[in-house]
Design an enzyme around this catalytic site. Structure first.
Site, PDB file in Angstrom:
ATOM      1  N   GLU A 161      -6.205 -19.978 -12.959  1.00  0.00           N
ATOM      2  CA  GLU A 161      -5.254 -18.952 -13.385  1.00  0.00           C
ATOM      3  C   GLU A 161      -3.863 -19.532 -13.559  1.00  0.00           C
ATOM      4  OE1 GLU A 161      -4.550 -15.701 -10.664  1.00  0.00           O
ATOM      5  OE2 GLU A 161      -3.548 -14.526 -12.215  1.00  0.00           O
ATOM      6  N   GLU A 255      -4.771  -5.930 -11.544  1.00  0.00           N
ATOM      7  CA  GLU A 255      -4.137  -6.541 -10.358  1.00  0.00           C
ATOM      8  C   GLU A 255      -2.667  -6.110 -10.409  1.00  0.00           C
ATOM      9  OE1 GLU A 255      -3.035 -10.732 -10.231  1.00  0.00           O
ATOM     10  OE2 GLU A 255      -4.188 -10.909  -8.382  1.00  0.00           O
TER      11      GLU A 255
HETATM   12  C1  LER Z   1      -3.125 -13.866  -8.441  1.00  0.00           C
HETATM   13  O1  LER Z   1      -4.131 -13.386  -9.327  1.00  0.00           O
HETATM   14  C2  LER Z   1      -1.818 -13.812  -9.136  1.00  0.00           C
HETATM   15  O2  LER Z   1      -1.675 -13.260 -10.205  1.00  0.00           O
HETATM   16  C3  LER Z   1      -0.679 -14.476  -8.474  1.00  0.00           C
HETATM   17  O3  LER Z   1       0.492 -13.759  -8.761  1.00  0.00           O
HETATM   18  C4  LER Z   1      -0.864 -14.592  -6.993  1.00  0.00           C
HETATM   19  O4  LER Z   1       0.331 -14.429  -6.377  1.00  0.00           O
HETATM   20 MN    MN Z   2      -3.412 -12.565 -11.290  1.00  0.00          MN
END
Ligand code: LER
Ligand code: MN
Length: 281
Positions: A161, A255
């Site tokens: 990510e 999220e």
């Molecule tokens: C985790 O998926 C993310 O987006 C980060 O900002 C973790 O702090």
């Molecule tokens: Mn994230």
């Protein structure tokens, strides 16, 4: 059998943290079975689990709740181990690097069991720990190469990510992520793209989704203010269209901050994405 919602929009998930954390952008925390029931009743098709340490999770309980509510667990997040315990794959301390590698490897059996993608973000990319970026990236390639090989043996895919500059020193953009994928060179490693981070780092979210699309294993959705989609200024119709154009058929995992409340944020996310699905069909 839990009440099934009148309409279930496929591929929609929300992140649930199995244990408390100082990380704020998780709407739901604790009692995974209850959270799964709550989200399934709203109509979600998936629940992403943010797990600090898999030893703390009752795997059988999760598997039973997932089956009961006919819901999927598309991905497992690992970043809380950095936030709460300071684990870091690019630590200058070899003892911490080893402990981080072992923690990530310890996620693989459960990820394999529930067929979830294992997310690697802050636990690997948050900091160079006082080292040069070149040295940190070398450690990233080495560590992630080891994890990818072991994950492949267990049938698990790894999603890296890219995270914005205020939370990561090594992998911030889609192009950073693509470069790292090429250096690792493993077929079971791809990308997780998060619209909140993309809004800060990318010149064009749509163009970056197109470039990242062939490697896209998972998606995080949050608006410009890190609240639920629709609460800020991002164009989620364009984002969904770009994902469709890129051929992405995975989950859209919310999220975001639990505002105005966990349940209300999830309801509004579901309503927003349901409307988009209806209009983009
Ligand atoms: C985790 O998926 C993310 O987006 C980060 O900002 C973790 O702090
Ligand atoms: Mn994230």
């Amino acid at each position: 059998m839990a009440d099934q919602p009148s309409q279930r929009v496929r591929r929609l998930a929300v992140v649930v943290s199995t244990h408390g954390s100082t990380f704020g952008a998780v709407a739901f925390v604790g009692d995974v079975s209850e959270r799964i029931a709550e989200l399934a009743a709203i109509g979600f098709d998936g629940v992403e689990l943010a797990i600090r340490d898999p030893r703390l999770v009752d795997a059988d309980e999760v598997v039973e709740a997932v089956a009961r509510h006919q819901i999927r667990v598309p991905a497992i997040g690992t970043g809380q181990a950095h936030i709460e315990e300071g684990l870091l794959l690019t630590s200058a301390d070899p003892v911490i690097r080893k402990a981080t590698l072992e923690r990530l490897l310890s996620h693989l059996p459960f990820a394999a069991r529930i067929e979830a993608v294992l997310i690697v973000g802050m636990i690997a990319t948050a900091s160079c720990d006082g080292q040069s970026v070149v040295r940190a990236r070398e450690q990233l390639v080495t560590g992630l190469g080891t994890i990818a090989a072991e994950a492949d043996g267990q049938g698990v895919r790894i999603a890296i990510e890219p995270i914005n500059r205020y939370e990561s020193e090594t992998v911030r953009t889609v192009d950073d992520g693509l470069r790292l994928l090429a250096e690792i060179g493993a077929d079971n490693v791809g990308l997780l793209l998060d619209t909140f981070h993309m809004n800060i780092e990318e010149t064009s979210i749509s163009d970056s989704l197109a470039r990242g699309g062939p490697h896209l294993l998972h998606v995080h959705l949050a608006d410009s203010n890190r609240r639920h989609p629709g609460a800020g200024h991002l164009d989620f119709a364009a984002i969904v269209q770009s994902l469709d154009d890129a051929g992405y058929d995975g989950f859209l995992s919310g999220e975001f901050l639990p505002e105005p409340s966990p349940s209300e944020s999830a309801q509004r996310y579901f309503a927003k994405m349901t409307t988009l699905a209806a209009t983009s069909a």
